[in-house]
Design a protein around this motif. Structure first.
Motif, PDB file in Angstrom:
ATOM      1  N   LYS A   1       0.835  -1.205   0.000  1.00  0.00           N
ATOM      2  CA  LYS A   1       0.000   0.000   0.000  1.00  0.00           C
ATOM      3  C   LYS A   1       0.868   1.253   0.000  1.00  0.00           C
ATOM      4  CE  LYS A   1      -3.693   2.435   2.380  1.00  0.00           C
ATOM      5  NZ  LYS A   1      -4.656   2.468   3.470  1.00  0.00           N
ATOM      6  N   LEU A   2       1.907   1.269   0.828  1.00  0.00           N
ATOM      7  CA  LEU A   2       2.809   2.428   0.885  1.00  0.00           C
ATOM      8  C   LEU A   2       3.501   2.637  -0.458  1.00  0.00           C
ATOM      9  CD1 LEU A   2       4.443   1.985   4.401  1.00  0.00           C
ATOM     10  CD2 LEU A   2       2.809   3.752   3.732  1.00  0.00           C
ATOM     11  N   ALA A   3       3.936   1.538  -1.080  1.00  0.00           N
ATOM     12  CA  ALA A   3       4.612   1.637  -2.374  1.00  0.00           C
ATOM     13  C   ALA A   3       3.669   2.194  -3.433  1.00  0.00           C
ATOM     14  CB  ALA A   3       5.135   0.274  -2.802  1.00  0.00           C
ATOM     15  N   SER A   4       2.415   1.758  -3.383  1.00  0.00           N
ATOM     16  CA  SER A   4       1.416   2.239  -4.334  1.00  0.00           C
ATOM     17  C   SER A   4       1.157   3.735  -4.139  1.00  0.00           C
ATOM     18  CB  SER A   4       0.122   1.445  -4.147  1.00  0.00           C
ATOM     19  OG  SER A   4      -0.915   2.006  -4.894  1.00  0.00           O
ATOM     20  N   ILE A   5       1.013   4.149  -2.888  1.00  0.00           N
ATOM     21  CA  ILE A   5       0.777   5.562  -2.568  1.00  0.00           C
ATOM     22  C   ILE A   5       1.970   6.414  -2.986  1.00  0.00           C
ATOM     23  CG2 ILE A   5       0.610   7.164  -0.603  1.00  0.00           C
ATOM     24  CD1 ILE A   5      -1.173   4.892   0.707  1.00  0.00           C
ATOM     25  N   ALA A   6       3.183   5.873  -2.758  1.00  0.00           N
ATOM     26  CA  ALA A   6       4.400   6.632  -3.040  1.00  0.00           C
ATOM     27  C   ALA A   6       4.906   6.434  -4.472  1.00  0.00           C
ATOM     28  CB  ALA A   6       5.487   6.222  -2.057  1.00  0.00           C
ATOM     29  N   HIS A   7       4.155   5.696  -5.278  1.00  0.00           N
ATOM     30  CA  HIS A   7       4.483   5.513  -6.693  1.00  0.00           C
ATOM     31  C   HIS A   7       5.840   4.846  -6.895  1.00  0.00           C
ATOM     32  CE1 HIS A   7       1.588   9.041  -7.852  1.00  0.00           C
ATOM     33  NE2 HIS A   7       1.135   8.322  -6.858  1.00  0.00           N
ATOM     34  N   GLY A   8       6.027   3.693  -6.273  1.00  0.00           N
ATOM     35  CA  GLY A   8       7.254   2.934  -6.429  1.00  0.00           C
ATOM     36  C   GLY A   8       6.991   1.463  -6.178  1.00  0.00           C
ATOM     37  N   SER A   9       8.040   0.644  -6.245  1.00  0.00           N
ATOM     38  CA  SER A   9       7.862  -0.788  -5.987  1.00  0.00           C
ATOM     39  C   SER A   9       8.103  -1.083  -4.507  1.00  0.00           C
ATOM     40  CB  SER A   9       8.846  -1.601  -6.827  1.00  0.00           C
ATOM     41  OG  SER A   9      10.156  -1.498  -6.284  1.00  0.00           O
ATOM     42  N   PRO A  10       7.439  -2.108  -3.945  1.00  0.00           N
ATOM     43  CA  PRO A  10       7.647  -2.445  -2.530  1.00  0.00           C
ATOM     44  C   PRO A  10       9.118  -2.726  -2.202  1.00  0.00           C
ATOM     45  CG  PRO A  10       5.739  -3.608  -3.386  1.00  0.00           C
ATOM     46  CD  PRO A  10       6.398  -2.939  -4.553  1.00  0.00           C
ATOM     47  N   TYR A  11       9.800  -3.438  -3.100  1.00  0.00           N
ATOM     48  CA  TYR A  11      11.203  -3.784  -2.848  1.00  0.00           C
ATOM     49  C   TYR A  11      12.063  -2.521  -2.767  1.00  0.00           C
ATOM     50  CZ  TYR A  11      15.987  -5.290  -3.741  1.00  0.00           C
ATOM     51  OH  TYR A  11      17.345  -5.461  -3.654  1.00  0.00           O
ATOM     52  N   HIS A  12      11.888  -1.628  -3.743  1.00  0.00           N
ATOM     53  CA  HIS A  12      12.675  -0.389  -3.776  1.00  0.00           C
ATOM     54  C   HIS A  12      12.357   0.488  -2.565  1.00  0.00           C
ATOM     55  CE1 HIS A  12      15.043   2.829  -5.426  1.00  0.00           C
ATOM     56  NE2 HIS A  12      14.005   3.644  -5.379  1.00  0.00           N
ATOM     57  N   LEU A  13      11.082   0.538  -2.210  1.00  0.00           N
ATOM     58  CA  LEU A  13      10.671   1.326  -1.041  1.00  0.00           C
ATOM     59  C   LEU A  13      11.340   0.788   0.224  1.00  0.00           C
ATOM     60  CD1 LEU A  13       8.934   3.211   0.692  1.00  0.00           C
ATOM     61  CD2 LEU A  13       7.057   1.628   0.440  1.00  0.00           C
ATOM     62  N   HIS A  14      11.290  -0.524   0.429  1.00  0.00           N
ATOM     63  CA  HIS A  14      11.867  -1.150   1.618  1.00  0.00           C
ATOM     64  C   HIS A  14      13.365  -0.833   1.724  1.00  0.00           C
ATOM     65  CE1 HIS A  14      13.442  -4.471   4.106  1.00  0.00           C
ATOM     66  NE2 HIS A  14      12.263  -4.436   4.691  1.00  0.00           N
ATOM     67  N   ARG A  15      14.059  -1.015   0.604  1.00  0.00           N
ATOM     68  CA  ARG A  15      15.511  -0.821   0.581  1.00  0.00           C
ATOM     69  C   ARG A  15      15.894   0.653   0.796  1.00  0.00           C
ATOM     70  NH1 ARG A  15      19.031  -1.413  -4.556  1.00  0.00           N
ATOM     71  NH2 ARG A  15      17.181  -0.362  -5.223  1.00  0.00           N
ATOM     72  N   THR A  16      15.191   1.550   0.081  1.00  0.00           N
ATOM     73  CA  THR A  16      15.506   2.973   0.155  1.00  0.00           C
ATOM     74  C   THR A  16      15.155   3.544   1.528  1.00  0.00           C
ATOM     75  OG1 THR A  16      14.998   3.112  -2.199  1.00  0.00           O
ATOM     76  CG2 THR A  16      15.177   5.195  -1.016  1.00  0.00           C
ATOM     77  N   PHE A  17      14.017   3.146   2.068  1.00  0.00           N
ATOM     78  CA  PHE A  17      13.580   3.630   3.379  1.00  0.00           C
ATOM     79  C   PHE A  17      14.608   3.230   4.441  1.00  0.00           C
ATOM     80  CE2 PHE A  17      11.105   4.083   7.205  1.00  0.00           C
ATOM     81  CZ  PHE A  17      10.159   5.050   6.914  1.00  0.00           C
ATOM     82  N   LYS A  18      15.053   1.982   4.376  1.00  0.00           N
ATOM     83  CA  LYS A  18      16.024   1.493   5.366  1.00  0.00           C
ATOM     84  C   LYS A  18      17.354   2.236   5.238  1.00  0.00           C
ATOM     85  CE  LYS A  18      17.772  -2.570   7.633  1.00  0.00           C
ATOM     86  NZ  LYS A  18      17.772  -4.008   7.773  1.00  0.00           N
ATOM     87  N   LYS A  19      17.742   2.523   4.006  1.00  0.00           N
ATOM     88  CA  LYS A  19      19.005   3.238   3.765  1.00  0.00           C
ATOM     89  C   LYS A  19      18.953   4.658   4.368  1.00  0.00           C
ATOM     90  CE  LYS A  19      20.007   5.159  -0.235  1.00  0.00           C
ATOM     91  NZ  LYS A  19      20.145   5.277  -1.688  1.00  0.00           N
ATOM     92  N   ILE A  20      17.811   5.322   4.210  1.00  0.00           N
ATOM     93  CA  ILE A  20      17.679   6.714   4.675  1.00  0.00           C
ATOM     94  C   ILE A  20      17.376   6.786   6.178  1.00  0.00           C
ATOM     95  CG2 ILE A  20      16.337   8.869   4.431  1.00  0.00           C
ATOM     96  CD1 ILE A  20      17.987   8.333   1.924  1.00  0.00           C
ATOM     97  N   LYS A  21      16.458   5.935   6.655  1.00  0.00           N
ATOM     98  CA  LYS A  21      15.975   6.052   8.044  1.00  0.00           C
ATOM     99  C   LYS A  21      16.676   5.105   9.023  1.00  0.00           C
ATOM    100  CE  LYS A  21      12.611   8.193   9.026  1.00  0.00           C
ATOM    101  NZ  LYS A  21      12.487   9.590   9.491  1.00  0.00           N
ATOM    102  N   GLY A  22      17.419   4.117   8.487  1.00  0.00           N
ATOM    103  CA  GLY A  22      18.087   3.164   9.370  1.00  0.00           C
ATOM    104  C   GLY A  22      17.150   2.104   9.935  1.00  0.00           C
ATOM    105  N   MET A  23      15.952   2.045   9.397  1.00  0.00           N
ATOM    106  CA  MET A  23      14.975   1.023   9.800  1.00  0.00           C
ATOM    107  C   MET A  23      14.019   0.796   8.642  1.00  0.00           C
ATOM    108  SD  MET A  23      12.476   3.153  12.423  1.00  0.00           S
ATOM    109  CE  MET A  23      13.752   4.086  13.246  1.00  0.00           C
ATOM    110  N   THR A  24      13.328  -0.332   8.656  1.00  0.00           N
ATOM    111  CA  THR A  24      12.388  -0.634   7.570  1.00  0.00           C
ATOM    112  C   THR A  24      11.098   0.162   7.771  1.00  0.00           C
ATOM    113  OG1 THR A  24      11.293  -2.440   8.728  1.00  0.00           O
ATOM    114  CG2 THR A  24      13.285  -2.998   7.468  1.00  0.00           C
ATOM    115  N   PRO A  25      10.261   0.282   6.731  1.00  0.00           N
ATOM    116  CA  PRO A  25       8.963   0.958   6.905  1.00  0.00           C
ATOM    117  C   PRO A  25       8.126   0.316   8.009  1.00  0.00           C
ATOM    118  CG  PRO A  25       9.417   0.660   4.572  1.00  0.00           C
ATOM    119  CD  PRO A  25      10.483  -0.075   5.313  1.00  0.00           C
ATOM    120  N   VAL A  26       8.137  -1.022   8.087  1.00  0.00           N
ATOM    121  CA  VAL A  26       7.352  -1.725   9.115  1.00  0.00           C
ATOM    122  C   VAL A  26       7.851  -1.348  10.513  1.00  0.00           C
ATOM    123  CG1 VAL A  26       6.803  -4.001  10.082  1.00  0.00           C
ATOM    124  CG2 VAL A  26       6.664  -3.630   7.618  1.00  0.00           C
ATOM    125  N   GLU A  27       9.165  -1.304  10.689  1.00  0.00           N
ATOM    126  CA  GLU A  27       9.737  -0.918  11.988  1.00  0.00           C
ATOM    127  C   GLU A  27       9.368   0.518  12.340  1.00  0.00           C
ATOM    128  OE1 GLU A  27      13.736  -3.774  11.991  1.00  0.00           O
ATOM    129  OE2 GLU A  27      13.813  -1.792  11.066  1.00  0.00           O
TER     130      GLU A  27
END
Length: 199
Positions: free
Chosen positions: A114-140
């Protein structure tokens, strides 16, 4: 369509009217309209080309612009998927959009898809990029926000544990208690008692 949030136009000519033809182009991802207008979504603050394959927004949340500059001027960010400015949105800005959405909508059922759809990206890319920037996964991050609000409710209200877990977006009470204990070292009831004793 003249009610887009935080729009700082000198005049109302920048924003176009939504027509049935434009709406049809958006919902059918019609690439032939790409150079004719752009659409922005008030709830996500993202703007797209008509051909964007992202989730179809609610019609009442859409603003129409003649060009990308007008959408940028109105404080909308370019979509990561369709790249309406033909430039890549910096990862930090993209993650900021997602973080802001989570902060405002943590009570909803938020999946990576759902987050990937809202943010116009793929779930995999979102998970990886979010963790790289925030130091944690979107779920965390979602769990962190939900538990932060739960702690406030435990201290400031007499709401039941079940009510609090439902309010913060975790309707499964046993799971909420397990997660809370795992992250804080205490059950919600213990946490509430400890904080009351400290007062």
């Amino acid at each position: 369509m003249t009610d887009c949030i935080n729009i700082r136009f000198q005049d109302s000519d920048d924003q176009e009217m939504m027509t049935d033809e434009k709406w049809q182009a958006i919902i059918s991802n019609d690439a032939s309209y790409n150079d004719q207008f752009f659409y922005a979504v008030k709830t996500t603050r993202i703007f797209c080309k008509p051909s964007c394959k992202s989730r179809i927004p609610k019609k009442e949340n859409v603003c129409i612009f003649q060009n990308a500059e007008q959408a940028l001027h109105a404080n909308f960010r370019p979509c990561k998927r369709c790249k309406p400015t033909n430039e890549k949105l910096p990862d930090s800005e993209w993650v900021a959009v997602i973080t802001e959405y989570i902060d405002k909508n943590f009570t909803e059922k938020l999946t990576l898809e759902k987050l990937a759809s809202i943010a116009h990206g793929s779930p995999y890319h979102l998970h990886r990029t979010f963790k790289k920037i925030k130091g944690m996964t979107p779920v965390e991050y979602i769990q962190k926000i939900r538990l932060k609000i739960a702690k406030e409710y435990l201290i400031e209200t007499n709401k039941s544990i079940a009510d609090i877990s439902t309010y913060v977006g975790i309707p499964n009470k046993p799971y909420f208690i397990t997660l809370f204990k795992e992250k804080t070292g205490h059950t919600p009831t213990q946490y509430r008692q400890l904080r009351k004793m400290e007062e």
